[in-house]
Design a protein around this motif. Sequence first.
Motif, PDB file in Angstrom:
ATOM      1  N   LEU A 216     -30.979   1.723 -33.469  1.00  0.00           N
ATOM      2  CA  LEU A 216     -30.475   2.294 -32.224  1.00  0.00           C
ATOM      3  C   LEU A 216     -31.022   3.702 -31.978  1.00  0.00           C
ATOM      4  O   LEU A 216     -31.443   4.027 -30.868  1.00  0.00           O
ATOM      5  CB  LEU A 216     -28.951   2.318 -32.241  1.00  0.00           C
ATOM      6  N   SER A 217     -31.028   4.542 -33.000  1.00  0.00           N
ATOM      7  CA  SER A 217     -31.465   5.927 -32.801  1.00  0.00           C
ATOM      8  C   SER A 217     -32.934   6.002 -32.404  1.00  0.00           C
ATOM      9  O   SER A 217     -33.312   6.784 -31.517  1.00  0.00           O
ATOM     10  CB  SER A 217     -31.222   6.744 -34.070  1.00  0.00           C
ATOM     11  N   GLN A 218     -33.771   5.169 -33.024  1.00  0.00           N
ATOM     12  CA  GLN A 218     -35.189   5.159 -32.664  1.00  0.00           C
ATOM     13  C   GLN A 218     -35.400   4.585 -31.264  1.00  0.00           C
ATOM     14  O   GLN A 218     -36.285   5.030 -30.523  1.00  0.00           O
ATOM     15  CB  GLN A 218     -35.994   4.362 -33.690  1.00  0.00           C
ATOM     16  N   LEU A 219     -34.591   3.594 -30.912  1.00  0.00           N
ATOM     17  CA  LEU A 219     -34.718   2.997 -29.582  1.00  0.00           C
ATOM     18  C   LEU A 219     -34.332   4.015 -28.505  1.00  0.00           C
ATOM     19  O   LEU A 219     -35.009   4.129 -27.477  1.00  0.00           O
ATOM     20  CB  LEU A 219     -33.845   1.750 -29.489  1.00  0.00           C
ATOM     21  N   GLY A 238     -39.397  -1.565 -32.135  1.00  0.00           N
ATOM     22  CA  GLY A 238     -38.184  -2.254 -31.686  1.00  0.00           C
ATOM     23  C   GLY A 238     -38.072  -2.342 -30.178  1.00  0.00           C
ATOM     24  O   GLY A 238     -37.324  -3.175 -29.657  1.00  0.00           O
ATOM     25  N   VAL A 239     -38.834  -1.498 -29.455  1.00  0.00           N
ATOM     26  CA  VAL A 239     -38.826  -1.570 -27.990  1.00  0.00           C
ATOM     27  C   VAL A 239     -39.272  -2.962 -27.539  1.00  0.00           C
ATOM     28  O   VAL A 239     -38.698  -3.536 -26.608  1.00  0.00           O
ATOM     29  CB  VAL A 239     -39.720  -0.480 -27.382  1.00  0.00           C
ATOM     30  N   LYS A 240     -40.287  -3.508 -28.189  1.00  0.00           N
ATOM     31  CA  LYS A 240     -40.792  -4.830 -27.800  1.00  0.00           C
ATOM     32  C   LYS A 240     -39.723  -5.902 -27.984  1.00  0.00           C
ATOM     33  O   LYS A 240     -39.620  -6.839 -27.193  1.00  0.00           O
ATOM     34  CB  LYS A 240     -42.038  -5.180 -28.618  1.00  0.00           C
ATOM     35  N   GLU A 243     -37.254  -5.459 -25.115  1.00  0.00           N
ATOM     36  CA  GLU A 243     -37.857  -5.886 -23.855  1.00  0.00           C
ATOM     37  C   GLU A 243     -37.945  -7.406 -23.774  1.00  0.00           C
ATOM     38  O   GLU A 243     -37.711  -7.996 -22.706  1.00  0.00           O
ATOM     39  CB  GLU A 243     -39.235  -5.256 -23.690  1.00  0.00           C
ATOM     40  N   ALA A 244     -38.261  -8.050 -24.875  1.00  0.00           N
ATOM     41  CA  ALA A 244     -38.306  -9.519 -24.875  1.00  0.00           C
ATOM     42  C   ALA A 244     -36.938 -10.098 -24.540  1.00  0.00           C
ATOM     43  O   ALA A 244     -36.822 -11.095 -23.817  1.00  0.00           O
ATOM     44  CB  ALA A 244     -38.788 -10.026 -26.229  1.00  0.00           C
ATOM     45  N   ALA A 245     -35.880  -9.468 -25.063  1.00  0.00           N
ATOM     46  CA  ALA A 245     -34.518  -9.924 -24.756  1.00  0.00           C
ATOM     47  C   ALA A 245     -34.200  -9.723 -23.281  1.00  0.00           C
ATOM     48  O   ALA A 245     -33.590 -10.589 -22.638  1.00  0.00           O
ATOM     49  CB  ALA A 245     -33.517  -9.176 -25.632  1.00  0.00           C
ATOM     50  N   LYS A 298     -26.848 -12.101 -28.408  1.00  0.00           N
ATOM     51  CA  LYS A 298     -27.224 -13.185 -27.489  1.00  0.00           C
ATOM     52  C   LYS A 298     -28.675 -13.592 -27.629  1.00  0.00           C
ATOM     53  O   LYS A 298     -29.021 -14.775 -27.471  1.00  0.00           O
ATOM     54  CB  LYS A 298     -26.938 -12.760 -26.048  1.00  0.00           C
ATOM     55  N   TYR A 299     -29.533 -12.642 -27.983  1.00  0.00           N
ATOM     56  CA  TYR A 299     -30.979 -12.952 -27.962  1.00  0.00           C
ATOM     57  C   TYR A 299     -31.662 -12.780 -29.316  1.00  0.00           C
ATOM     58  O   TYR A 299     -32.878 -12.728 -29.407  1.00  0.00           O
ATOM     59  CB  TYR A 299     -31.677 -12.100 -26.892  1.00  0.00           C
ATOM     60  N   GLY A 300     -30.874 -12.716 -30.382  1.00  0.00           N
ATOM     61  CA  GLY A 300     -31.428 -12.916 -31.709  1.00  0.00           C
ATOM     62  C   GLY A 300     -32.036 -11.734 -32.416  1.00  0.00           C
ATOM     63  O   GLY A 300     -33.068 -11.880 -33.083  1.00  0.00           O
ATOM     64  N   PHE A 301     -31.406 -10.555 -32.339  1.00  0.00           N
ATOM     65  CA  PHE A 301     -31.847  -9.464 -33.200  1.00  0.00           C
ATOM     66  C   PHE A 301     -30.624  -8.720 -33.733  1.00  0.00           C
ATOM     67  O   PHE A 301     -29.517  -8.841 -33.195  1.00  0.00           O
ATOM     68  CB  PHE A 301     -32.814  -8.513 -32.491  1.00  0.00           C
ATOM     69  N   THR A 302     -30.836  -7.987 -34.807  1.00  0.00           N
ATOM     70  CA  THR A 302     -29.765  -7.249 -35.463  1.00  0.00           C
ATOM     71  C   THR A 302     -29.906  -5.759 -35.159  1.00  0.00           C
ATOM     72  O   THR A 302     -31.023  -5.247 -35.081  1.00  0.00           O
ATOM     73  CB  THR A 302     -29.824  -7.470 -36.991  1.00  0.00           C
ATOM     74  N   VAL A 303     -28.780  -5.080 -34.990  1.00  0.00           N
ATOM     75  CA  VAL A 303     -28.780  -3.658 -34.652  1.00  0.00           C
ATOM     76  C   VAL A 303     -28.287  -2.835 -35.833  1.00  0.00           C
ATOM     77  O   VAL A 303     -27.284  -3.181 -36.472  1.00  0.00           O
ATOM     78  CB  VAL A 303     -27.889  -3.375 -33.429  1.00  0.00           C
ATOM     79  N   VAL A 304     -29.032  -1.762 -36.147  1.00  0.00           N
ATOM     80  CA  VAL A 304     -28.549  -0.777 -37.111  1.00  0.00           C
ATOM     81  C   VAL A 304     -28.448   0.559 -36.389  1.00  0.00           C
ATOM     82  O   VAL A 304     -29.279   0.871 -35.523  1.00  0.00           O
ATOM     83  CB  VAL A 304     -29.471  -0.651 -38.343  1.00  0.00           C
ATOM     84  N   ALA A 305     -27.429   1.335 -36.739  1.00  0.00           N
ATOM     85  CA  ALA A 305     -27.211   2.617 -36.053  1.00  0.00           C
ATOM     86  C   ALA A 305     -27.876   3.742 -36.829  1.00  0.00           C
ATOM     87  O   ALA A 305     -27.984   3.695 -38.037  1.00  0.00           O
ATOM     88  CB  ALA A 305     -25.725   2.875 -35.901  1.00  0.00           C
TER      89      ALA A 305
END
Length: 305
Positions: A216-219, A238-240, A243-245, A298-305
């Motif tokens: 999240l912080s890098q995004l 992670g932007v890609k 964006e795909a989602a 919903k679109y298949g990725f995991t989030v770390v803070a």
Amino acid sequence: MATPMTASQFLTALKAEGVTVVEVGDWEHHNREGHGPWGPVNGVMIHHTVTRGTENTVRIVRDGYASLPGPLCHGMIAKDGRVHLVGYGRANHAGLGDPDVLAAVIAETKPPADNEATVDGNRHFYGFECENMGDGKDPWPPEQIDAIVRVITAICRHHGWTARSALRHLDWQPGKVDPRGPGMQWDDILATVSARLGTKPPARPAPTPAKPVVDLSQLVAAAKSNPAAKGTPVTYSGVKVVEAALVNAGYLSKTYSDGHYGKATVEAYAKWQRHLGYTGPDADGIPGKTSLIRLGDKYGFTVVA
């Protein structure tokens, strides 16, 4: 599709495969005759009992319950690997199941996900209950797994079937989870059955790919950098993923799915935030933890803070 073995043939086939058999009472004639047909048979089904103790389990699967008379299987596979024969012929073990699964068993292919319960499985399957609590924690000893392999092999060998003629109760009837627990590796069981039969083992399912991880912080840092143009070095991969989602969600044109968190991506993410009910400065297109986790779920990725 085959005519069921006689009780004598069934016993002989099990013993020839090295199964340790315990004959319980007049098992050869204990069945649900008069409550539906028995055969043609198409496969063998494995269950767990949700019971503890061999003696108690044998009694239950032989006699059944007030609401479900026995026999509840043909044989009960105990923790020590002994197979207690409690009935033969039609037995109350499979219930109603999915016709597409039955078609797959007949074709000896991997069964699809079960979503119907319209076909009488008691007619079509040999059934073995296995002594296990069914809580996902009760282990399956090697002796019990070996016995499961041997009873499946014995039946498949007699009928000329492959390992794909064996299935679990969970493959057959929606809502069922048996058999499960430590040591119950179904793909390994089918592979071992195939080895004993001298046939090619069923293909194993492809491993589920790991979900991508978005920091999240890098995004957020990438979202606030607003790169000038396509071709500018991407600051965070992670932007890609995000964006795909957003493309899949219908908020971002694929043209702008380039790894640059520019104006188009900000606007697309703001649409996602508004979709979640955010307004004003809370829908500014800069990701927050909750909205990003919802997108990832919903679109298949995991989030770390």
